[in-house]
Scaffold this motif. Structure first.
Motif, PDB file in Angstrom:
ATOM      1  N   GLY A  41      11.192  15.340 -10.676  1.00  0.00           N
ATOM      2  CA  GLY A  41      12.348  14.738  -9.566  1.00  0.00           C
ATOM      3  C   GLY A  41      13.447  15.745  -9.066  1.00  0.00           C
ATOM      4  N   LYS A  42      12.956  17.084  -9.243  1.00  0.00           N
ATOM      5  CA  LYS A  42      14.161  17.713  -8.590  1.00  0.00           C
ATOM      6  C   LYS A  42      13.495  18.610  -7.434  1.00  0.00           C
ATOM      7  N   PRO A  43      14.519  18.936  -6.487  1.00  0.00           N
ATOM      8  CA  PRO A  43      13.793  19.385  -5.111  1.00  0.00           C
ATOM      9  C   PRO A  43      13.250  20.740  -5.066  1.00  0.00           C
ATOM     10  N   ILE A  44      12.401  20.986  -4.123  1.00  0.00           N
ATOM     11  CA  ILE A  44      11.694  22.155  -4.140  1.00  0.00           C
ATOM     12  C   ILE A  44      11.905  22.864  -2.713  1.00  0.00           C
ATOM     13  N   LEU A  45      11.952  24.078  -2.715  1.00  0.00           N
ATOM     14  CA  LEU A  45      12.004  25.064  -1.773  1.00  0.00           C
ATOM     15  C   LEU A  45      10.617  25.829  -1.472  1.00  0.00           C
ATOM     16  N   GLY A 133      11.287  28.960  -4.055  1.00  0.00           N
ATOM     17  CA  GLY A 133      12.745  29.222  -4.321  1.00  0.00           C
ATOM     18  C   GLY A 133      13.058  28.338  -5.772  1.00  0.00           C
ATOM     19  N   GLU A 134      13.750  29.372  -6.727  1.00  0.00           N
ATOM     20  CA  GLU A 134      13.963  28.879  -7.925  1.00  0.00           C
ATOM     21  C   GLU A 134      15.181  28.245  -8.072  1.00  0.00           C
ATOM     22  N   LEU A 135      15.405  26.976  -8.152  1.00  0.00           N
ATOM     23  CA  LEU A 135      16.422  26.007  -8.340  1.00  0.00           C
ATOM     24  C   LEU A 135      17.619  26.280  -9.162  1.00  0.00           C
ATOM     25  N   VAL A 136      18.699  26.557  -8.742  1.00  0.00           N
ATOM     26  CA  VAL A 136      19.829  26.871  -9.478  1.00  0.00           C
ATOM     27  C   VAL A 136      20.532  25.585 -10.209  1.00  0.00           C
ATOM     28  N   GLU A 137      19.890  25.279 -11.461  1.00  0.00           N
ATOM     29  CA  GLU A 137      20.253  24.035 -12.228  1.00  0.00           C
ATOM     30  C   GLU A 137      21.731  23.192 -11.840  1.00  0.00           C
ATOM     31  N   ASP A 138      22.707  24.327 -12.159  1.00  0.00           N
ATOM     32  CA  ASP A 138      23.774  23.587 -12.350  1.00  0.00           C
ATOM     33  C   ASP A 138      24.559  23.289 -10.853  1.00  0.00           C
ATOM     34  N   THR A 139      23.733  23.691  -9.785  1.00  0.00           N
ATOM     35  CA  THR A 139      24.065  23.143  -8.462  1.00  0.00           C
ATOM     36  C   THR A 139      23.455  21.784  -8.129  1.00  0.00           C
ATOM     37  N   TRP A 140      22.717  21.357  -8.626  1.00  0.00           N
ATOM     38  CA  TRP A 140      21.898  20.258  -8.533  1.00  0.00           C
ATOM     39  C   TRP A 140      22.518  18.868  -9.124  1.00  0.00           C
ATOM     40  N   PRO A 141      23.162  17.984  -8.171  1.00  0.00           N
ATOM     41  CA  PRO A 141      23.739  16.835  -8.985  1.00  0.00           C
ATOM     42  C   PRO A 141      22.750  15.833  -9.551  1.00  0.00           C
ATOM     43  N   PHE A 167      15.988   7.972   5.984  1.00  0.00           N
ATOM     44  CA  PHE A 167      15.468   9.118   5.185  1.00  0.00           C
ATOM     45  C   PHE A 167      16.243   9.855   4.204  1.00  0.00           C
ATOM     46  N   ASP A 168      15.586  10.119   3.246  1.00  0.00           N
ATOM     47  CA  ASP A 168      16.198  10.983   1.911  1.00  0.00           C
ATOM     48  C   ASP A 168      16.794  12.339   2.552  1.00  0.00           C
ATOM     49  N   VAL A 169      17.710  12.747   1.723  1.00  0.00           N
ATOM     50  CA  VAL A 169      18.475  14.138   1.817  1.00  0.00           C
ATOM     51  C   VAL A 169      18.639  14.729   0.580  1.00  0.00           C
ATOM     52  N   VAL A 170      18.691  15.984   0.369  1.00  0.00           N
ATOM     53  CA  VAL A 170      19.301  16.586  -0.959  1.00  0.00           C
ATOM     54  C   VAL A 170      20.713  16.833  -0.645  1.00  0.00           C
ATOM     55  N   PRO A 171      21.659  16.530  -1.425  1.00  0.00           N
ATOM     56  CA  PRO A 171      23.334  16.688  -1.098  1.00  0.00           C
ATOM     57  C   PRO A 171      23.445  18.222  -0.842  1.00  0.00           C
ATOM     58  N   ALA A 172      24.553  18.514  -0.097  1.00  0.00           N
ATOM     59  CA  ALA A 172      25.089  19.760   0.099  1.00  0.00           C
ATOM     60  C   ALA A 172      25.379  20.652  -1.378  1.00  0.00           C
ATOM     61  N   GLY A 173      25.444  21.969  -1.291  1.00  0.00           N
ATOM     62  CA  GLY A 173      25.824  22.752  -2.295  1.00  0.00           C
ATOM     63  C   GLY A 173      24.766  22.958  -3.177  1.00  0.00           C
ATOM     64  N   ILE A 174      23.516  22.660  -2.888  1.00  0.00           N
ATOM     65  CA  ILE A 174      22.519  23.114  -3.879  1.00  0.00           C
ATOM     66  C   ILE A 174      22.139  24.590  -3.228  1.00  0.00           C
ATOM     67  N   GLU A 175      21.466  25.225  -4.352  1.00  0.00           N
ATOM     68  CA  GLU A 175      21.249  26.797  -4.319  1.00  0.00           C
ATOM     69  C   GLU A 175      19.893  26.994  -5.018  1.00  0.00           C
ATOM     70  N   PHE A 176      19.246  28.047  -4.306  1.00  0.00           N
ATOM     71  CA  PHE A 176      17.969  28.503  -4.684  1.00  0.00           C
ATOM     72  C   PHE A 176      18.015  29.771  -4.743  1.00  0.00           C
ATOM     73  N   LYS A 177      17.253  30.336  -5.719  1.00  0.00           N
ATOM     74  CA  LYS A 177      17.273  31.949  -5.779  1.00  0.00           C
ATOM     75  C   LYS A 177      15.715  32.397  -5.281  1.00  0.00           C
ATOM     76  N   ILE A 178      15.807  33.216  -4.140  1.00  0.00           N
ATOM     77  CA  ILE A 178      14.348  33.432  -3.558  1.00  0.00           C
ATOM     78  C   ILE A 178      14.047  34.950  -3.609  1.00  0.00           C
ATOM     79  N   GLY A 179      12.865  35.179  -3.587  1.00  0.00           N
ATOM     80  CA  GLY A 179      12.455  36.517  -3.552  1.00  0.00           C
ATOM     81  C   GLY A 179      11.326  36.899  -2.574  1.00  0.00           C
ATOM     82  N   ILE A 180      11.267  37.929  -2.050  1.00  0.00           N
ATOM     83  CA  ILE A 180      10.494  38.266  -0.569  1.00  0.00           C
ATOM     84  C   ILE A 180      10.000  39.778  -1.023  1.00  0.00           C
TER      85      ILE A 180
END
Length: 263
Positions: A41-45, A133-141, A167-180
């Protein structure tokens, strides 16, 4: 392709407005349009979303660097590229007559735009890869919000009958670590990547409903590392997977300055 060099760009994407990456299904809150969530149930990037945004950003900025971008449509861009199906059908017989691999690579280089050289085409693999994207857990409410929407008739400029939806949205403030990761990048590919990274540092949008203010993000904590298989002093470390050198964003900036200087 001989592996000569890898470049790894890492960063953290912080959403400063709510995010909507659609799941194509009903939402968790029984809204009409849900967001993409993992089994917990956690958001995905998704990496595919990041790749699509990164490509769109390179296509937008390529002309300022005197680079070609076919937009995968010769009729739209005026650029001949093997990615366009119509153009490919015209030229494919010429490609098939070539039996030498080096000649094929030279032919592809002459019939592929700069963007497709980086991202790949039906006849050649790309050299850029995106992780999810790797969810930064402590930014996910831990909650999903629901927004209301309405379909507007463009002629009457009024709401259509029975055109209301949510429609559903993920709240502002969430962070993901990304790699390219870039494999054997050419200078113009490093330059394009650097230009996009700087754009993302200033702020960009990602996901659906961006015209309504959703999906606004900034990229922070950017790092750039390089793995050089041609450097004799670092070859063993590279082969063992611990030869990454921190080269900083200077690597991208130097390439960008060099490419722009020739325009």
């Amino acid at each position: 392709m001989k592996l000569e060099k890898k470049v790894l760009i890492k960063g953290t994407i912080r959403f400063i407005s709510a995010l909507h990456i659609g799941s194509g299904r009903e939402g968790e809150s029984l809204s009409n349009i849900g967001v993409l969530l993992d089994p917990a149930g956690k958001p995905i990037l998704p990496g595919s979303t990041l790749k699509g945004k990164f490509r769109a950003s390179t296509e937008k900025i390529a002309h300022a660097m005197a680079l070609t971008a076919c937009m995968m449509d010769k009729g739209l861009s005026g650029v001949e590229c093997i990615t366009d199906e119509g153009y490919r059908n015209q030229m494919i017989d010429n490609f098939r007559t070539l039996t030498d691999s080096r000649k094929k690579l030279v032919w592809l280089a002459g019939h592929t735009c700069h963007i497709c050289k980086l991202f790949g085409s039906p006849l050649q693999a790309g050299r850029i890869f995106f992780n999810d994207g790797e969810l930064v857990e402590d930014t996910w409410p831990g909650v999903i919000q629901t927004r209301d929407g309405v379909v507007i008739d463009r002629d009457s400029e009024r709401a259509r009958d029975r055109g209301k939806y949510n429609f559903d949205v993920v709240p502002a403030g969430i962070e993901f670590k990304i790699g390219i990761e870039l494999i054997n990048p050419l200078e113009f590919e490093l330059a394009l990547s650097g230009a996009v990274v700087h754009e993302w540092q200033e702020g960009a949008t990602l996901g659906g409903f961006s015209s309504r203010g959703l999906g606004r993000f900034v990229m922070r904590e950017v790092s750039v590392k390089q793995l050089d298989f041609l450097d004799p002093t670092r070859r063993l470390a590279a082969l063992l997977g611990n030869g990454w050198q921190d080269v900083g964003i200077t690597l991208l900036d130097s390439a960008l300055q060099s490419v722009v200087a020739t325009v």
